[in-house]
Design a protein around this motif. Structure first.
Motif, PDB file in Angstrom:
ATOM      1  N   LEU A   9      20.950  27.215   8.233  1.00 47.83           N
ATOM      2  CA  LEU A   9      20.180  26.963   9.088  1.00 47.83           C
ATOM      3  C   LEU A   9      19.179  28.126   9.271  1.00 47.83           C
ATOM      4  O   LEU A   9      17.971  28.067   9.555  1.00 47.83           O
ATOM      5  CB  LEU A   9      21.021  26.833  10.504  1.00 47.83           C
ATOM      6  N   ARG A  10      19.661  29.385   9.132  1.00 46.51           N
ATOM      7  CA  ARG A  10      18.930  30.487   8.949  1.00 46.51           C
ATOM      8  C   ARG A  10      17.767  30.620   7.972  1.00 46.51           C
ATOM      9  O   ARG A  10      16.462  30.932   8.016  1.00 46.51           O
ATOM     10  CB  ARG A  10      19.424  31.986   8.725  1.00 46.51           C
ATOM     11  N   SER A  11      18.334  30.101   6.875  1.00 48.26           N
ATOM     12  CA  SER A  11      17.252  30.023   5.640  1.00 48.26           C
ATOM     13  C   SER A  11      16.378  28.767   5.708  1.00 48.26           C
ATOM     14  O   SER A  11      15.046  29.261   5.568  1.00 48.26           O
ATOM     15  CB  SER A  11      17.961  30.022   4.284  1.00 48.26           C
ATOM     16  N   ALA A  12      16.565  27.862   6.368  1.00 49.39           N
ATOM     17  CA  ALA A  12      15.812  26.699   6.596  1.00 49.39           C
ATOM     18  C   ALA A  12      14.805  27.126   7.668  1.00 49.39           C
ATOM     19  O   ALA A  12      13.479  26.918   7.558  1.00 49.39           O
ATOM     20  CB  ALA A  12      16.265  25.424   7.076  1.00 49.39           C
ATOM     21  N   THR A  13      15.079  27.764   8.709  1.00 49.53           N
ATOM     22  CA  THR A  13      14.243  28.333   9.751  1.00 49.53           C
ATOM     23  C   THR A  13      13.392  29.303   9.327  1.00 49.53           C
ATOM     24  O   THR A  13      12.127  29.058   9.448  1.00 49.53           O
ATOM     25  CB  THR A  13      15.129  28.917  10.814  1.00 49.53           C
ATOM     26  N   ASP A  14      13.882  30.297   8.522  1.00 49.89           N
ATOM     27  CA  ASP A  14      12.883  31.296   7.936  1.00 49.89           C
ATOM     28  C   ASP A  14      11.654  30.523   6.905  1.00 49.89           C
ATOM     29  O   ASP A  14      10.766  30.987   6.892  1.00 49.89           O
ATOM     30  CB  ASP A  14      13.657  32.204   6.990  1.00 49.89           C
ATOM     31  N   ARG A  15      12.110  29.441   6.325  1.00 43.29           N
ATOM     32  CA  ARG A  15      11.149  28.713   5.494  1.00 43.29           C
ATOM     33  C   ARG A  15      10.292  28.070   6.153  1.00 43.29           C
ATOM     34  O   ARG A  15       8.833  28.094   5.934  1.00 43.29           O
ATOM     35  CB  ARG A  15      12.075  27.577   4.588  1.00 43.29           C
ATOM     36  N   ILE A  16      10.480  27.612   7.559  1.00 42.37           N
ATOM     37  CA  ILE A  16       9.518  27.073   8.400  1.00 42.37           C
ATOM     38  C   ILE A  16       8.601  28.011   8.925  1.00 42.37           C
ATOM     39  O   ILE A  16       7.447  28.112   8.719  1.00 42.37           O
ATOM     40  CB  ILE A  16      10.437  26.330   9.574  1.00 42.37           C
ATOM     41  N   MET A  17       9.371  29.420   9.332  1.00 47.79           N
ATOM     42  CA  MET A  17       8.475  30.198   9.955  1.00 47.79           C
ATOM     43  C   MET A  17       7.213  30.951   8.823  1.00 47.79           C
ATOM     44  O   MET A  17       6.296  31.458   9.067  1.00 47.79           O
ATOM     45  CB  MET A  17       9.112  31.254  10.584  1.00 47.79           C
ATOM     46  N   ALA A  18       7.948  30.956   7.463  1.00 45.47           N
ATOM     47  CA  ALA A  18       6.883  31.569   6.328  1.00 45.47           C
ATOM     48  C   ALA A  18       5.942  30.677   6.137  1.00 45.47           C
ATOM     49  O   ALA A  18       4.694  31.332   6.116  1.00 45.47           O
ATOM     50  CB  ALA A  18       7.966  31.927   5.100  1.00 45.47           C
ATOM     51  N   ASN A  19       6.124  29.410   6.321  1.00 44.75           N
ATOM     52  CA  ASN A  19       4.999  28.488   6.164  1.00 44.75           C
ATOM     53  C   ASN A  19       3.875  28.742   7.420  1.00 44.75           C
ATOM     54  O   ASN A  19       2.929  28.910   7.059  1.00 44.75           O
ATOM     55  CB  ASN A  19       5.436  26.987   6.109  1.00 44.75           C
ATOM     56  N   LEU A  20       4.603  28.595   8.444  1.00 41.00           N
ATOM     57  CA  LEU A  20       3.541  28.835   9.735  1.00 41.00           C
ATOM     58  C   LEU A  20       2.796  30.268   9.382  1.00 41.00           C
ATOM     59  O   LEU A  20       1.556  30.331   9.896  1.00 41.00           O
ATOM     60  CB  LEU A  20       4.424  28.746  10.897  1.00 41.00           C
ATOM     61  N   THR A  21       3.462  31.200   9.239  1.00 40.79           N
ATOM     62  CA  THR A  21       2.897  32.554   9.362  1.00 40.79           C
ATOM     63  C   THR A  21       1.847  32.616   8.192  1.00 40.79           C
ATOM     64  O   THR A  21       0.912  33.112   8.289  1.00 40.79           O
ATOM     65  CB  THR A  21       3.940  33.663   8.968  1.00 40.79           C
ATOM     66  N   SER A  22       2.105  31.887   6.863  1.00 43.55           N
ATOM     67  CA  SER A  22       1.093  32.006   5.833  1.00 43.55           C
ATOM     68  C   SER A  22      -0.344  31.375   6.405  1.00 43.55           C
ATOM     69  O   SER A  22      -1.380  31.832   6.082  1.00 43.55           O
ATOM     70  CB  SER A  22       1.410  31.233   4.596  1.00 43.55           C
ATOM     71  N   MET A  23      -0.001  30.270   7.069  1.00 49.20           N
ATOM     72  CA  MET A  23      -1.060  29.283   7.513  1.00 49.20           C
ATOM     73  C   MET A  23      -1.852  30.199   8.495  1.00 49.20           C
ATOM     74  O   MET A  23      -3.180  30.368   8.475  1.00 49.20           O
ATOM     75  CB  MET A  23      -0.622  28.126   8.267  1.00 49.20           C
ATOM     76  N   LEU A  24      -1.265  31.277   9.401  1.00 49.65           N
ATOM     77  CA  LEU A  24      -1.919  31.873  10.404  1.00 49.65           C
ATOM     78  C   LEU A  24      -2.556  32.991   9.655  1.00 49.65           C
ATOM     79  O   LEU A  24      -3.595  33.296  10.068  1.00 49.65           O
ATOM     80  CB  LEU A  24      -0.786  32.428  11.453  1.00 49.65           C
ATOM     81  N   GLU A  25      -1.967  33.610   8.351  1.00 51.63           N
ATOM     82  CA  GLU A  25      -2.692  34.795   7.881  1.00 51.63           C
ATOM     83  C   GLU A  25      -3.988  33.979   7.283  1.00 51.63           C
ATOM     84  O   GLU A  25      -4.941  34.795   7.360  1.00 51.63           O
ATOM     85  CB  GLU A  25      -1.804  35.077   6.560  1.00 51.63           C
ATOM     86  N   ASP A  26      -4.352  32.822   6.858  1.00 47.54           N
ATOM     87  CA  ASP A  26      -5.275  32.232   6.314  1.00 47.54           C
ATOM     88  C   ASP A  26      -6.394  32.177   7.545  1.00 47.54           C
ATOM     89  O   ASP A  26      -7.477  32.319   7.369  1.00 47.54           O
ATOM     90  CB  ASP A  26      -5.275  30.850   5.791  1.00 47.54           C
TER      91      ASP A  26
END
Length: 237
Positions: A200-217
């Protein structure tokens, strides 16, 4: 196709949408990433109490009734609580025997093809630069248990309407609000595995990494290498 938007949402939009149209310039993209054949979980970053309105506007104008998982105490507020119930919003009872009820209600909405909007951080970010912080695992659990896609939606600009933890609105001049929907987060490696804390932690981190990368853009900036973690002493990174 998404289910037809109920009359209650259309009535609420008559009141709320004109205010948003008058006070924001909208730069929206990524709408082609919404599934057209099933329900989905929309996850977004959370900077200000204005976020639910801008996210709801984005979802509504793309044909989805904006269903949010919201803290249960809001449902006890006179008038507000009645409105939330009338619009099929989902109360979340954290740390109580009723906590599972929120998931059951959300799954029912997803099964009929609706979307559920979730702010995985659980509260406004404490990061001083408004980057997403370490998130709760509920959205990942729901996605993996019920095999539904997670659509990351990054937004930036709503904090200009209402600063974090502020009650002072700043509606004029109009603020530019950028909202971007990304492709479904790839969670295939986690599906079918026991949903222990590591998964669950790994899947959540994957979700948030995607979201953060989009926000960086969107921002044209780089996020911190480690997300803000409120569990650490002093709330530091």
């Amino acid at each position: 196709m998404a289910p037809k938007i109920p009359a209650g949402f259309r009535a609420a939009a008559v009141l709320i949408k004109p205010v948003l149209l008058a006070t924001t310039r909208r730069e929206w993209s990524g709408m082609e990433n919404f599934p057209d054949d099933r329900g989905f979980i929309a996850v977004s970053n959370h900077m200000t109490y204005a976020d639910p309105f801008t996210l709801a506007h984005f979802l509504y104008d793309n044909g989805y009734a904006p269903h949010f998982m919201a803290k249960a105490s809001l449902f006890d507020v006179p008038v507000v609580g009645r409105g939330l119930r009338g619009l099929d919003q989902v109360p979340v009872h954290r740390g109580s025997a009723k906590a599972r009820d929120a998931v059951d209600a959300a799954v029912e909405l997803l099964a009929r093809g609706d979307s559920i909007a979730v702010f995985p951080e659980g509260t406004l970010t404490r990061d001083p630069d408004l980057w997403p912080m370490l998130a709760r695992t509920g959205a990942a659990r729901m996605a993996l248990e019920h095999d539904v896609p997670v659509i990351p939606i990054a937004q930036w600009g709503a904090q200009q309407l209402l600063a974090p933890y502020s009650k002072k609105v700043d509606l004029f001049p109009r603020k530019t609000v950028k909202v971007v929907a990304g492709p479904p987060v790839d969670l295939e490696e986690f599906r079918g595995r026991p949903l222990d804390i590591e998964v669950l932690r790994s899947a959540t981190d994957r979700i948030m990494a995607n979201l953060t990368s989009m926000l960086e853009d969107i921002r044209g900036e780089q996020a911190p290498s480690q997300p803000w973690d409120m569990r650490r002493e002093g709330g530091g990174r």
